[in-house]
Design a protein around this motif. Structure first.
Motif, PDB file in Angstrom:
ATOM      1  N   MET A   1      24.818 -89.113  23.231  1.00 20.81           N
ATOM      2  CA  MET A   1      24.249 -88.881  21.901  1.00 20.81           C
ATOM      3  C   MET A   1      23.280 -87.718  21.983  1.00 20.81           C
ATOM      4  SD  MET A   1      21.674 -89.742  19.341  1.00 20.81           S
ATOM      5  CE  MET A   1      20.847 -91.326  19.453  1.00 20.81           C
ATOM      6  N   ALA A   2      23.276 -86.913  20.914  1.00 15.85           N
ATOM      7  CA  ALA A   2      22.311 -85.819  20.840  1.00 15.85           C
ATOM      8  C   ALA A   2      21.393 -86.044  19.649  1.00 15.85           C
ATOM      9  CB  ALA A   2      23.038 -84.483  20.682  1.00 15.85           C
ATOM     10  N   ILE A   3      20.088 -85.893  19.892  1.00 18.57           N
ATOM     11  CA  ILE A   3      19.123 -85.908  18.795  1.00 18.57           C
ATOM     12  C   ILE A   3      18.803 -84.458  18.467  1.00 18.57           C
ATOM     13  CG2 ILE A   3      16.739 -86.442  18.186  1.00 18.57           C
ATOM     14  CD1 ILE A   3      17.033 -88.884  20.116  1.00 18.57           C
ATOM     15  N   VAL A   4      18.887 -84.094  17.180  1.00 18.66           N
ATOM     16  CA  VAL A   4      18.656 -82.711  16.792  1.00 18.66           C
ATOM     17  C   VAL A   4      17.386 -82.619  15.955  1.00 18.66           C
ATOM     18  CG1 VAL A   4      19.607 -80.687  15.623  1.00 18.66           C
ATOM     19  CG2 VAL A   4      21.127 -82.257  16.856  1.00 18.66           C
ATOM     20  N   ALA A   5      16.378 -81.928  16.517  1.00 22.05           N
ATOM     21  CA  ALA A   5      15.108 -81.725  15.810  1.00 22.05           C
ATOM     22  C   ALA A   5      14.841 -80.218  15.759  1.00 22.05           C
ATOM     23  CB  ALA A   5      13.983 -82.464  16.535  1.00 22.05           C
TER      24      ALA A   5
ATOM     25  N   ALA B   1      19.445 -73.554  12.424  1.00 19.79           N
ATOM     26  CA  ALA B   1      19.987 -73.621  13.778  1.00 19.79           C
ATOM     27  C   ALA B   1      20.921 -74.808  13.998  1.00 19.79           C
ATOM     28  CB  ALA B   1      18.833 -73.694  14.784  1.00 19.79           C
ATOM     29  N   VAL B   2      20.988 -75.716  13.012  1.00 22.52           N
ATOM     30  CA  VAL B   2      21.662 -76.999  13.243  1.00 22.52           C
ATOM     31  C   VAL B   2      23.180 -76.859  13.382  1.00 22.52           C
ATOM     32  CG1 VAL B   2      22.160 -79.253  12.217  1.00 22.52           C
ATOM     33  CG2 VAL B   2      19.821 -78.372  12.209  1.00 22.52           C
ATOM     34  N   VAL B   3      23.792 -76.069  12.488  1.00 26.34           N
ATOM     35  CA  VAL B   3      25.258 -75.983  12.497  1.00 26.34           C
ATOM     36  C   VAL B   3      25.756 -75.489  13.860  1.00 26.34           C
ATOM     37  CG1 VAL B   3      27.259 -74.809  11.495  1.00 26.34           C
ATOM     38  CG2 VAL B   3      25.440 -75.688  10.009  1.00 26.34           C
ATOM     39  N   GLU B   4      25.099 -74.456  14.374  1.00 33.58           N
ATOM     40  CA  GLU B   4      25.547 -73.892  15.653  1.00 33.58           C
ATOM     41  C   GLU B   4      25.429 -74.918  16.777  1.00 33.58           C
ATOM     42  OE1 GLU B   4      23.706 -70.189  16.641  1.00 33.58           O
ATOM     43  OE2 GLU B   4      24.479 -70.260  18.711  1.00 33.58           O
ATOM     44  N   VAL B   5      24.310 -75.616  16.818  1.00 35.15           N
ATOM     45  CA  VAL B   5      24.095 -76.546  17.926  1.00 35.15           C
ATOM     46  C   VAL B   5      25.030 -77.755  17.832  1.00 35.15           C
ATOM     47  CG1 VAL B   5      22.284 -78.154  17.176  1.00 35.15           C
ATOM     48  CG2 VAL B   5      22.198 -77.152  19.469  1.00 35.15           C
ATOM     49  N   ILE B   6      25.367 -78.168  16.609  1.00 37.58           N
ATOM     50  CA  ILE B   6      26.343 -79.261  16.472  1.00 37.58           C
ATOM     51  C   ILE B   6      27.728 -78.781  16.920  1.00 37.58           C
ATOM     52  CG2 ILE B   6      27.599 -80.643  14.731  1.00 37.58           C
ATOM     53  CD1 ILE B   6      24.956 -81.901  15.601  1.00 37.58           C
ATOM     54  N   GLY B   7      28.031 -77.517  16.630  1.00 38.75           N
ATOM     55  CA  GLY B   7      29.275 -76.933  17.147  1.00 38.75           C
ATOM     56  C   GLY B   7      29.303 -76.974  18.670  1.00 38.75           C
TER      57      GLY B   7
ATOM     58  N   LEU C   1      28.168 -77.857   8.251  1.00 42.91           N
ATOM     59  CA  LEU C   1      27.802 -78.857   9.263  1.00 42.91           C
ATOM     60  C   LEU C   1      28.941 -79.858   9.458  1.00 42.91           C
ATOM     61  CD1 LEU C   1      25.731 -80.243  11.121  1.00 42.91           C
ATOM     62  CD2 LEU C   1      24.795 -81.383   9.085  1.00 42.91           C
ATOM     63  N   ARG C   2      29.516 -80.293   8.327  1.00 43.93           N
ATOM     64  CA  ARG C   2      30.590 -81.286   8.398  1.00 43.93           C
ATOM     65  C   ARG C   2      31.774 -80.709   9.182  1.00 43.93           C
ATOM     66  NH1 ARG C   2      30.819 -82.251   3.402  1.00 43.93           N
ATOM     67  NH2 ARG C   2      29.435 -84.047   3.334  1.00 43.93           N
ATOM     68  N   ALA C   3      32.067 -79.446   8.914  1.00 43.26           N
ATOM     69  CA  ALA C   3      33.184 -78.799   9.604  1.00 43.26           C
ATOM     70  C   ALA C   3      32.894 -78.667  11.100  1.00 43.26           C
ATOM     71  CB  ALA C   3      33.449 -77.430   8.983  1.00 43.26           C
ATOM     72  N   ALA C   4      31.642 -78.305  11.424  1.00 40.11           N
ATOM     73  CA  ALA C   4      31.273 -78.105  12.828  1.00 40.11           C
ATOM     74  C   ALA C   4      31.321 -79.410  13.613  1.00 40.11           C
ATOM     75  CB  ALA C   4      29.885 -77.483  12.925  1.00 40.11           C
ATOM     76  N   ALA C   5      31.126 -80.548  12.897  1.00 43.02           N
ATOM     77  CA  ALA C   5      31.002 -81.842  13.574  1.00 43.02           C
ATOM     78  C   ALA C   5      32.338 -82.338  14.123  1.00 43.02           C
ATOM     79  CB  ALA C   5      30.414 -82.877  12.611  1.00 43.02           C
ATOM     80  N   GLY C   6      33.452 -81.877  13.544  1.00 42.73           N
ATOM     81  CA  GLY C   6      34.751 -82.361  14.006  1.00 42.73           C
ATOM     82  C   GLY C   6      34.817 -83.878  13.906  1.00 42.73           C
ATOM     83  N   GLU C   7      35.121 -84.540  15.020  1.00 38.53           N
ATOM     84  CA  GLU C   7      35.249 -86.003  15.030  1.00 38.53           C
ATOM     85  C   GLU C   7      33.954 -86.708  15.439  1.00 38.53           C
ATOM     86  OE1 GLU C   7      38.182 -87.868  14.184  1.00 38.53           O
ATOM     87  OE2 GLU C   7      38.541 -85.878  13.309  1.00 38.53           O
ATOM     88  N   MET C   8      32.883 -85.936  15.581  1.00 40.37           N
ATOM     89  CA  MET C   8      31.611 -86.557  16.008  1.00 40.37           C
ATOM     90  C   MET C   8      31.098 -87.556  14.965  1.00 40.37           C
ATOM     91  SD  MET C   8      29.381 -83.365  17.499  1.00 40.37           S
ATOM     92  CE  MET C   8      27.934 -84.370  17.907  1.00 40.37           C
ATOM     93  N   VAL C   9      30.434 -88.605  15.454  1.00 38.89           N
ATOM     94  CA  VAL C   9      29.726 -89.538  14.570  1.00 38.89           C
ATOM     95  C   VAL C   9      28.306 -89.012  14.414  1.00 38.89           C
ATOM     96  CG1 VAL C   9      28.761 -91.844  14.382  1.00 38.89           C
ATOM     97  CG2 VAL C   9      31.102 -91.526  15.213  1.00 38.89           C
ATOM     98  N   ILE C  10      27.917 -88.721  13.169  1.00 35.03           N
ATOM     99  CA  ILE C  10      26.601 -88.123  12.960  1.00 35.03           C
ATOM    100  C   ILE C  10      25.768 -88.977  12.018  1.00 35.03           C
ATOM    101  CG2 ILE C  10      25.448 -86.159  11.829  1.00 35.03           C
ATOM    102  CD1 ILE C  10      27.424 -84.358  13.192  1.00 35.03           C
ATOM    103  N   CYS C  11      24.525 -89.189  12.381  1.00 33.81           N
ATOM    104  CA  CYS C  11      23.549 -89.840  11.500  1.00 33.81           C
ATOM    105  C   CYS C  11      22.664 -88.743  10.919  1.00 33.81           C
ATOM    106  CB  CYS C  11      22.722 -90.853  12.277  1.00 33.81           C
ATOM    107  SG  CYS C  11      21.462 -91.660  11.261  1.00 33.81           S
ATOM    108  N   GLY C  12      22.544 -88.664   9.609  1.00 32.68           N
ATOM    109  CA  GLY C  12      21.751 -87.635   8.959  1.00 32.68           C
ATOM    110  C   GLY C  12      22.660 -86.604   8.340  1.00 32.68           C
ATOM    111  N   PRO C  13      22.171 -85.365   8.119  1.00 37.47           N
ATOM    112  CA  PRO C  13      20.815 -84.889   8.386  1.00 37.47           C
ATOM    113  C   PRO C  13      19.803 -85.472   7.390  1.00 37.47           C
ATOM    114  CG  PRO C  13      22.036 -83.256   7.136  1.00 37.47           C
ATOM    115  CD  PRO C  13      22.990 -84.395   7.407  1.00 37.47           C
TER     116      PRO C  13
END
Lengths: 639, 639
Positions: free
Chosen positions: B73-77, B82-88, B119-131
Motif C-alpha cells: 500500500m502507498a500513502i500519498v501526501a 504531483a499525485v497523478v504521476e506518482v500514482i502512475g 488520476l482514475r486513468a493512472a490508477a489502472g486496477e489499483m484500489v485507491i482510497c481518496g483523494p
C-alpha cells in the motif's frame, strides 16, 4: 378567565414554620432547615415538633398554636394521616401559605382522594403547594425549601430560569443540568398534586418576576385550561418565553401520569393546539428542554427572520446542519455577493464560502480570520441568525473564544455556537461570556428555532375576540333549544341551526363537482380541560386516515382562524389546485368564526360535525352538505 | 449486482510506502509514520521523499522506483499537481493499493474534475482510497494511517465498531465519541472523493470481518446504488447491522455536499426506500448514530417483539418514557399478573408496579429489591425488552451496578440502562461490564428501537425476485417498441402496453363509484443512483399535497410489494373503510409486481403514471383508469 393565585407568601415569606422538623438533615423533615440556612434565608425559622426542645440551635415548638407569631409559610413534613389536622391549625392561626411534602393523597387511589378532599376543605383560603411534592425554592430571595438532593451543592447561583415541575425528581434533574452548564436558577417549584396552587399559578408568578428571563416546566396535565391561557398572557405581557415538556401524550402514558400525581390529562392534540395558539414553546425531550431554556437564559437576540447562516470546520457537519435547518422549519440563508467575496478572499483553498461556510483547518491556523468570516455573515442583510460548529478543536482556544465574543456584537442577531469533542474549556468559557454553546450542532439549530418561535409569538397582533355577529349565534341557540324539546336533532334540524348561525347549508345530494378543490370537515368538541375546541380537517373519506386536521381553542379570532386554514397540509391545494380556481378560503374562515360563536352561545352542543363542507371557488362560498349535532340528551340516546 | 472491491491490500497491507513523508509529526505527511508506530504496525514502512536520507531512523527513498520491494500500500501526501504521476509510478511498479490524502480534485470544480479523471486513468486496477480524505485505519491489525487528531491519544483500544465516513472530520468526531464511551473501534475509514473505492466497498469489507459487530457510516451519497445493496447483503449474510447517517436530504444541502466531496446525491426519498428495503438502519442525528452503534457494539440481545418494560426512580420520567416508546413505534408491555404481584410485594408505598414501574426512593434504600423487580420484568413473557432510568443517583453505586449486572442474565432480552445526573462512575462501570448505558432515557428507547429493527430485518424471508410472469412483461416491451416507431405514446398507447403487461385497464370515464375505498396512484421513475423506482401513493387530488406515498426499488419481491401497500397511511382504509367492503389489496400487490417486471423488461420507459388506479372490492381487481408513459423520445418532445 380563571383567577391566578397570589403566590407571594408561599415563594417569598418573611417567616417559615417547619412542621415535622428533625435535626437529621438527610431526612425530608431535616432538609428544609439545612437548605434554608445553606442558601442564606434571612427571615425567621420556627421548627415545630413536640419531640424536640431545640433543633439546630433554634427553639422548637410543640405545635402551630404555640408559635410566638403567625408564620407566613408553613412547611409540612408529616405522615399523611396528620396533615389535614395541622393544615386546619394553620388556617385557624391565619398562616397564608403552606408547602406539603407528604405523599399518600390522590395519587394512591380512592382513599387518598378522600383525604385530599378533606385537605382542600381544611385549607380554606390558604395557598398550598403540594401535597406529594418536593417543595419550593426562590433562589434570588434565598427561600430554598425544595428538598431535592440536586440542591445540596455549593456551586448553585441564583439566575434567570424559573422552573416548575409536576414531577419532583424531574425538577431535580433539570436543576442539576442547569448547574452543570453554569446556568442559574431563579425558581424551582415542585407542584405535586396541586390541591390548591396549580402549574399555571407558578408559571405566571415566575413570568412576572423581572429577575426571570425564561419560564420552563414539566407538565403532565392541567385541570383548568383557562388558567394556563392566563399564565401565557402574563408571560406575553412581560415578554418572557414559556418552554414546556408535556408528557402523557398517548393514552397509556396519560394513565401512568394519573397514578403518578393524580393529574387528569386531556387529549394531547388539544394541548398542542393550545400551545400553538397561546405562544407556548413546546419541546420534545429532556435535552431540548434544557437547550432551549439555555438560549433564552443567555438573552440571545431574537431573529427577525428564519434565514440561518452556518459556519463549520467540517464540510460534512455543514451539510448535516443544512438538512437540520430545513427540518426545523428554518431556511438556509443566501449570502449577499459581497459576503461571499469577503469570505473567499481569506479562506483556505479547500474551504467553501457559500452557505454553509466550511473553513476546514482555519480555526487551527488563523482563528481571527474565521472570526471575520462570522462577522461578515452577521452583517449580511440576508442572514437572521448564525450557527457555528467547531469539531475536535484542541488548539488556540483563547483565540477562538475571543473571536466569537467579538463577532456576536457586530449585529443584533443570535450567534449560537456548537462544539464537538474538543477542549471542554472552550464551551465553558463561552457560557461564562453569555454565549449559548452546545455540544452538538443540532442543539444549536433547535435553539435558533425556539428563538424564532418566540419572536413570531411576540409579534402577532393582539387577539380580537368579537369578530362575528353574536346575534346570529344567539338566535341559533334559541332555535336549537326549541328543536330539542321535540327530541334529538336529525340532519335537517342540525342544518336549520347552522343556517340560523349564519352558515350556508345545502339539501342532500349537492354535487361534489361544485367543490373547487376539496372537501373539508368542520367539527366542534368539548374538552374537559380546555372547553370547546374546533376541528378543521381535510375531509371526505380521507379525514380519519390521513389525519390532516387542525384544532382551535375558543375564543378564536380571525387571525387564528386564518392560521388554522393555513396549517392544513391541503392548504396549497385550496389556494390553487391542479389548474382549478382558488377555493373560497375566506368562506372557510367565516364558517370557523360562526361555528365558534355558536359554540359559545349554545353550550349544550357536545359535538357538531359538518362533513363535508363543500368549498366552492373564491367568491362562491362554502356549504355544509351534511351536518350532525349531538347534545347531552341525544348523545345518550344514540350510544 | 455491481462488483465489490477486495480491500485486503488497502486495509491490511504487510508493507506501506509513505510518499511525501516528513519528520514533522504535526504535518499530514508526518502523521502516518507517527500513528503507524504508536499503534504498533508490524509490517515494513518505506518513507519516500527525495529531500531526506532518513526519517524516524528509517531509510528514506527518493521515489517509488527505488524502493527495495513493491509495497502493498502507498500513502500519498503530496500536492495535487504531483499525485497523478506518482500514482502512475505505483501502478507501473505493481503497488496494489493506495491512500491519497491530497485535496484539490473534483470537490473544487471543473479543473479538479479533469485532474481526478487523469488520476482514475493512472490508477489502472489499483484500489485507491481518496483523494481528499483522512485515510484508513484498521485497529485490530494495527494499520493506522488515518491522520485525524482524534487518534492521537493513548486510550484507544481495538474493538467491534467499523466506521466509514465521507467526511474526514466527522470520522474523527465519531472516533472521539466512541473512545469517550469506552467503545473500541475496529476500522475508521475516510473515503473522500471515492475515485476508485466507494463507501459500499468499505461497508462490505468491515461487515465480513468477524471481529466487527456493527458497521456504521456517515453518507452524503453513493454513485452506484447497486453496490450499496450488495454491501447490505454482505452485512445481512454476516448477521451485522449497518447504521447510517445520511445527509444532503434537501436540495440546498445536497448542493453543499456536491461541493464538499464532489458527491452527487440522488433523491433522499429513494435512499430512504433503499434503506428500508435492504435493512439498513437509518439514524437522524450524530448522537443517535453513536447511541445506536453503542447498543450493537455491546452485543445486546435482540428483542423478539416490540413490548417494552420500563422501570424508573421517577414517575415523571416513567410517563415520558411511555410516550417515547410509542413514538418510537414500540409498545408499552402489559405485565403478567404474577409480575405485578411480585413487584408490588416489595415496592415502597408510593411506587407503582404497573408498567412503567416507579420505584421512587428504593434505589437509595434497597437496590437489591429494585434488581429483583427488573428480574421479574425480564422473565415476564409479555416483555421483550427492559429500559431503566435512575435519576440523580449518587449513593449505593456498587449495589446498583451489581444488581443490573445480575438482572440482565435472567433472560435473553435486552436490558438498556439510562442515567440522569448521578455519579458518572456508575455508567462507566456499566459500560465496562458491556451493559449499554446512556445519559438520557430517550437514547435508551431509541437503542431498543434499533435492536428491534435489526431483529425484524434478520427475520424477513429471503428475496424471491422472480414472482411474476416475465413473458407478459417481455411482450409488453415488444408492443411498446412497435408503438414508439409511430411516435410518442398517447393514453391509449400507454394503456395497451399496460394491458399487455398484465394490468387491468379501463376506458376513460370509469365511474369512481366502483372504487371500494380510494384511489391510488402507481408510478415508475428512473433514479440516477438506484435505477427504476416504483411509487405507490394515495391518489386523486390528494397525492401531491398529502404526500402519502411509498417508494420501492427493483427487484421487488412479493413480500416487499405487500410491505409497500401496508406502509401507506391509507392502508387501514383499504382494509375496511367507513363501512365499505375491504379493497382488493392483492390486486394492488399484483399491479406493483407486474409494473416491476415491465420496468425491467422495458428500460426505455423513463416515467410511467397510473393515476388513478381504481381499487375495487376484494376479488374484483384494480383497474388503471388513466395512464401515461414517457420515454426519452417523447419526454423531450413534451417538455
Amino acid at each position: 378567565m380563571s383567577r391566578l393565585l397570589d403566590l407571594g407568601p408561599l415563594l417569598n415569606p418573611r417567616s417559615i414554620a417547619i412542621i415535622g422538623a428533625t435535626p437529621d438533615a438527610t431526612r425530608v423533615g431535616g432538609r428544609p432547615l439545612a437548605f434554608l440556612r445553606r442558601y442564606g434565608f434571612e427571615g425567621t425559622i420556627y421548627p415545630v415538633n413536640p419531640r424536640y426542645q431545640e433543633i439546630g440551635e433554634l427553639p422548637c415548638y410543640p405545635d402551630v398554636a404555640s408559635l410566638p407569631e403567625t408564620p407566613e409559610m408553613a412547611i409540612v413534613a408529616l405522615p399523611a394521616a396528620a396533615v389535614v389536622e395541622v393544615i386546619g391549625d394553620c388556617n385557624r392561626r391565619g398562616v397564608p401559605a403552606a408547602t406539603i411534602y407528604t405523599s399518600g393523597f390522590s395519587e394512591i387511589g380512592a382513599e387518598g382522594k378522600a383525604l385530599e378532599a378533606e385537605l382542600r376543605a381544611a385549607a380554606g383560603e390558604m395557598v398550598i403547594c403540594g401535597p406529594n411534592c418536593q417543595g419550593v425554592a426562590n433562589f434570588h430571595d434565598r427561600v430554598v425549601s425544595n428538598w431535592t438532593s440536586a440542591l445540596g451543592r455549593d456551586d448553585m447561583v441564583a439566575g434567570p430560569i424559573g422552573f416548575v415541575s409536576q414531577s419532583g425528581l424531574f425538577g431535580g434533574l433539570i436543576a442539576a443540568k442547569c448547574i452543570e452548564r453554569g446556568l442559574g436558577l431563579g425558581y424551582l417549584v415542585s407542584s405535586g398534586n396541586e390541591v390548591v396552587l396549580d402549574f399555571a399559578d407558578v408559571l405566571a408568578h415566575m413570568a412576572a418576576d423581572p429577575r426571570i428571563e425564561v419560564v420552563a416546566g414539566y407538565l403532565e396535565g392541567v385541570r383548568d385550561g383557562r388558567k394556563l391561557e392566563a399564565a401565557a398572557e402574563v408571560a406575553r405581557a412581560n415578554d418572557k418565553p414559556i418552554v414546556l415538556l408535556k408528557v402523557g401524550r398517548v393514552e397509556e402514558s396519560a394513565r401512568a401520569a394519573a397514578s403518578h400525581t393524580g393529574s387528569m390529562t386531556g387529549a394531547y392534540e388539544v394541548y398542542r393546539a393550545a400551545f400553538r395558539q397561546w405562544g407556548i414553546i413546546e419541546v420534545d425531550d429532556i435535552e431540548e428542554l434544557v437547550d432551549v431554556t439555555e438560549v433564552f437564559a443567555r438573552r440571545a437576540p431574537r431573529p427577525k427572520g428564519d434565514r440561518v447562516g452556518i459556519l463549520t470546520n467540517s464540510g460534512g457537519i455543514g451539510v448535516f446542519c443544512a438538512d437540520k435547518v430545513r427540518e426545523a422549519g428554518l431556511r438556509l440563508a443566501e449570502f449577499e455577493p459581497r459576503t461571499v467575496a469577503a469570505i473567499t478572499e481569506h479562506l483556505p483553498t479547500f474551504g467553501a464560502a457559500l452557505n454553509p461556510v466550511d473553513v476546514t483547518l482555519q480555526t487551527l491556523t488563523d482563528p481571527d480570520a474565521v472570526g471575520r468570516h462570522i462577522e461578515h455573515m452577521m452583517r449580511d442583510d440576508g442572514v437572521d441568525a448564525v450557527v457555528t460548529f467547531f469539531g475536535v478543536q484542541w488548539l488556540k482556544i483563547d483565540e477562538v473564544v475571543a473571536m466569537l465574543d467579538r463577532a456576536r456584537w457586530v449585529a443584533d442577531k443570535p450567534l449560537v455556537v456548537s462544539w464537538g469533542q474538543g477542549d471542554p474549556e472552550a464551551p465553558r468559557r463561552l457560557r461564562e461570556l453569555g454565549i449559548p454553546a452546545y455540544d452538538d450542532p443540532l442543539k444549536a439549530i433547535k435553539a435558533v428555532r425556539a428563538l424564532r418561535a418566540l419572536a413570531l409569538n411576540q409579534s402577532r397582533p393582539a387577539i380580537d375576540v368579537a369578530p362575528v355577529d353574536s346575534a346570529e349565534a344567539a338566535a341559533a341557540a334559541v332555535l336549537l333549544r326549541e328543536r330539542l324539546v321535540e327530541g334529538p336533532l336529525d340532519e335537517a334540524g342540525a342544518k336549520a341551526v347552522l343556517e340560523a348561525a349564519g352558515l350556508a347549508v345545502a339539501r342532500r345530494g349537492l354535487a361534489t363537482s361544485e367543490a373547487a378543490a376539496t372537501e373539508l370537515i368542520l367539527g366542534l368538541r368539548r374538552d374537559p380541560t380546555f372547553g370547546p375546541v374546533l376541528l378543521l380537517g381535510t375531509g371526505g373519506v380521507f379525514v380519519e386516515t390521513l389525519g390532516d386536521a387542525v384544532l382551535g381553542l375558543l375564543p378564536l379570532d380571525r387571525g387564528q382562524a386564518v392560521a388554522m386554514v393555513q396549517a392544513l397540509r391541503s392548504y396549497p391545494m385550496l389556494q390553487r389546485a391542479r389548474g382549478r380556481a382558488e377555493a373560497d378560503i375566506e368562506a372557510v374562515v367565516e364558517a370557523l368564526l360562526k361555528l365558534a360563536a355558536l359554540a359559545l352561545a349554545a353550550p349544550e352542543i357536545q359535538e357538531l360535525d359538518i362533513n363535508p363542507l363543500i368549498v366552492r371557488a373564491a367568491g362562491h362560498g362554502a356549504v355544509a352538505a351534511d351536518a350532525l349535532i349531538r347534545t347531552e340528551a341525544n348523545r345518550e340516546q344514540r350510544e
